[in-house]
Each structure stands twice: as C-alpha cells, then as structure tokens.
Design an enzyme around this catalytic site. Structure first.
Site, PDB file in Angstrom:
ATOM      1  N   HIS A   8       6.507  10.136   4.706  1.00 46.60           N
ATOM      2  CA  HIS A   8       7.507  11.199   4.559  1.00 46.60           C
ATOM      3  C   HIS A   8       8.927  10.641   4.672  1.00 46.60           C
ATOM      4  O   HIS A   8       9.325  10.167   5.740  1.00 46.60           O
ATOM      5  CB  HIS A   8       7.261  12.243   5.653  1.00 46.60           C
ATOM      6  CG  HIS A   8       8.010  13.514   5.483  1.00 46.60           C
ATOM      7  ND1 HIS A   8       8.345  14.319   6.548  1.00 46.60           N
ATOM      8  CD2 HIS A   8       8.468  14.154   4.372  1.00 46.60           C
ATOM      9  CE1 HIS A   8       8.968  15.396   6.108  1.00 46.60           C
ATOM     10  NE2 HIS A   8       9.067  15.311   4.801  1.00 46.60           N
ATOM     11  N   ARG A   9       9.646  10.649   3.551  1.00 46.80           N
ATOM     12  CA  ARG A   9      10.996  10.058   3.511  1.00 46.80           C
ATOM     13  C   ARG A   9      10.952   8.610   4.008  1.00 46.80           C
ATOM     14  O   ARG A   9      11.871   8.131   4.665  1.00 46.80           O
ATOM     15  CB  ARG A   9      11.992  10.892   4.310  1.00 46.80           C
ATOM     16  CG  ARG A   9      12.014  12.360   3.909  1.00 46.80           C
ATOM     17  CD  ARG A   9      12.943  13.205   4.757  1.00 46.80           C
ATOM     18  NE  ARG A   9      12.540  14.608   4.693  1.00 46.80           N
ATOM     19  CZ  ARG A   9      13.001  15.584   5.462  1.00 46.80           C
ATOM     20  NH1 ARG A   9      13.927  15.317   6.361  1.00 46.80           N
ATOM     21  NH2 ARG A   9      12.556  16.808   5.345  1.00 46.80           N
ATOM     22  N   GLU A  35       7.211   9.391  -0.077  1.00 46.60           N
ATOM     23  CA  GLU A  35       7.864  10.604  -0.563  1.00 46.60           C
ATOM     24  C   GLU A  35       9.349  10.483  -0.311  1.00 46.60           C
ATOM     25  O   GLU A  35       9.767   9.930   0.720  1.00 46.60           O
ATOM     26  CB  GLU A  35       7.282  11.818   0.169  1.00 46.60           C
ATOM     27  CG  GLU A  35       7.824  13.168  -0.258  1.00 46.60           C
ATOM     28  CD  GLU A  35       9.028  13.631   0.553  1.00 46.60           C
ATOM     29  OE1 GLU A  35       9.639  14.651   0.169  1.00 46.60           O
ATOM     30  OE2 GLU A  35       9.366  12.982   1.572  1.00 46.60           O
ATOM     31  N   ASP A  37      13.514  12.396  -1.459  1.00 44.18           N
ATOM     32  CA  ASP A  37      14.230  13.569  -1.971  1.00 44.18           C
ATOM     33  C   ASP A  37      15.409  13.110  -2.810  1.00 44.18           C
ATOM     34  O   ASP A  37      16.087  12.135  -2.462  1.00 44.18           O
ATOM     35  CB  ASP A  37      14.743  14.413  -0.808  1.00 44.18           C
ATOM     36  CG  ASP A  37      13.642  14.745   0.187  1.00 44.18           C
ATOM     37  OD1 ASP A  37      12.930  15.728  -0.044  1.00 44.18           O
ATOM     38  OD2 ASP A  37      13.502  14.013   1.192  1.00 44.18           O
ATOM     39  N   HIS A  50      17.903  14.133   1.587  1.00 43.13           N
ATOM     40  CA  HIS A  50      17.182  15.399   1.698  1.00 43.13           C
ATOM     41  C   HIS A  50      18.105  16.602   1.616  1.00 43.13           C
ATOM     42  O   HIS A  50      17.866  17.536   0.849  1.00 43.13           O
ATOM     43  CB  HIS A  50      16.390  15.454   3.013  1.00 43.13           C
ATOM     44  CG  HIS A  50      15.653  16.742   3.206  1.00 43.13           C
ATOM     45  ND1 HIS A  50      16.217  17.837   3.832  1.00 43.13           N
ATOM     46  CD2 HIS A  50      14.406  17.119   2.825  1.00 43.13           C
ATOM     47  CE1 HIS A  50      15.346  18.836   3.828  1.00 43.13           C
ATOM     48  NE2 HIS A  50      14.242  18.426   3.235  1.00 43.13           N
TER      49      HIS A  50
END
Length: 223
Positions: A8-9, A35, A37, A50
């Site tokens: 995640h990120r 992942e 953004d 993000h």
C-alpha cells in the site's frame, strides 16, 4: 490459495508513503505488486501523491494541481525523499503496479504513458470513480481496471461490471462471503484493504480473496 500481497503506497507502515524508498523496500520485502496514487501537476505531469494537497505528506503546503512537477520535486516527502514522478517508480521497481486515479484528466495522461511504454500487462488502474475507469478503458483498450469502494450497496458487482472493471478493491472489514461469491461468479477479482495483521490475512484467506493490500512487509503478516 493465499492472496497476493500488494504494498500500500509502497510500505507506508514503515516508510514515507508513495516515495521511491517505500516502493523499493516493498519490492525487496517480497510483495507481489505495489499500489500508488496519481495526481497531475500544474504542468500536466503524473506525480505520485495520495492527497489533493501536499500538506500532510511533505514539508510544503497547497494543492498539487497548483504546483509544477519541479516545484513538487523540491519538497521533502519524508526522510529526504522527493515526490516521485510516476515514470520514476516504473523504472525503480520491477513488480506489477496498481495505479489509482482520481479523475478523467489523470486518466488521459496515464493512458498516454501506458501505451507509449507498452505497460498494459504490468499496470492495472484503480479508482473510486466509475467515470475515471470508463475514461481510461476508452483511451487504452485492453487496460485492466479495478473499482475501489469503502462503503457500498447491494449493486457493487453490477457497478463494477458497468464500469468495465475486472476487479473490486473493497474495505476488508465490510466484505461478506456473499459479496465475494457474487464477484467471483461475475469473474471479478476481489482485493481486500487494508490487511495489516495475521488475523486480517486469515480473514482474507477465508473469503478466498485474490489479493490483500497491506501497509507492512509480508513477513509481518506471517507470510
């Protein structure tokens, strides 16, 4: 079958989120994918961030869209890291990437990168916004897309299908076996987020989820 692990990120539980340092550490820790953004800078460059503004994750202030890529790169994103450009992340790691977009404008820019670099097999695109997914599907035929939802109603599978998505990324605490089975019956992959403990992993396995997004290294999840 155990779910694939998505960082995640990067690994935001242990490194500054959405930085090259975080993505490289995630890859070295053994995640199956990362992942991130995406937002557009003032000069139309895809940057990895993000929030719509830089206040929370950098030493700067103000909206991402009001700063050029160079101005964003001048900010400290934690531990001396710079705000990375999307293409820098692609070059820094080899694992597959799930790229979250917020709007159709980012979809246009992302589609251009995917087609120019022949990345349809490596990058899948996710969004909370159905229209962003339909936009990139039209711009980059063959792209794999994922509809994200934290709260959803009984029509979430139909929503994903209508948007042309091949998967659903759902908040783990609200996923039921019924929803997971409906998604599988519709040939949709199901990703749970955020999976941060061994207990969460066991739940993801019990639901037969395809993937689990985590803030931590796989070793912290008992993997």
């Amino acid at each position: 079958m155990r779910p694939l692990i998505i960082g995640h990120r990067g690994l935001m539980g242990v490194e500054p989120e959405n930085t090259l340092r975080s993505f490289v550490r995630a890859e070295r820790a053994g995640v199956d994918a990362v992942e991130l953004d995406l937002h557009l800078s003032k000069d139309g460059v895809l940057v990895v961030m993000h929030d719509a503004d830089v206040d929370r994750t950098t030493d700067g202030t103000g909206p991402v869209a009001e700063k050029t890529a160079a101005e964003l790169r001048a900010l400290d994103a934690g531990c001396g890291e710079r705000v990375p450009l999307f293409e820098e992340v692609l070059d820094a790691v080899r694992v597959p990437v799930q790229a979250e977009i917020k709007d159709a404008a980012a979809a246009r820019a992302l589609a251009a990168v995917l087609l120019r670099r022949d990345l349809l097999g490596r990058v899948e695109v996710s969004s909370f916004h159905d229209e962003a997914l339909t936009a990139i599907a039209a711009l980059a035929p063959g792209v794999r897309t994922v509809l994200i939802a934290e709260r959803w109603g009984p029509g979430i599978v139909d929503r994903a299908l209508a948007a042309g998505a091949c998967g659903l990324a759902l908040g783990l605490r609200r996923i039921t076996l019924e929803v997971a089975e409906q998604a599988r019956a519709a040939d949709l992959r199901v990703i749970g987020w955020v999976v941060n403990t061994p207990q969460h992993v066991r739940l993801a396995e019990a639901l037969s989820l395809d993937a689990a997004t985590t803030d931590h290294p796989p070793s912290a999840l008992g993997r």
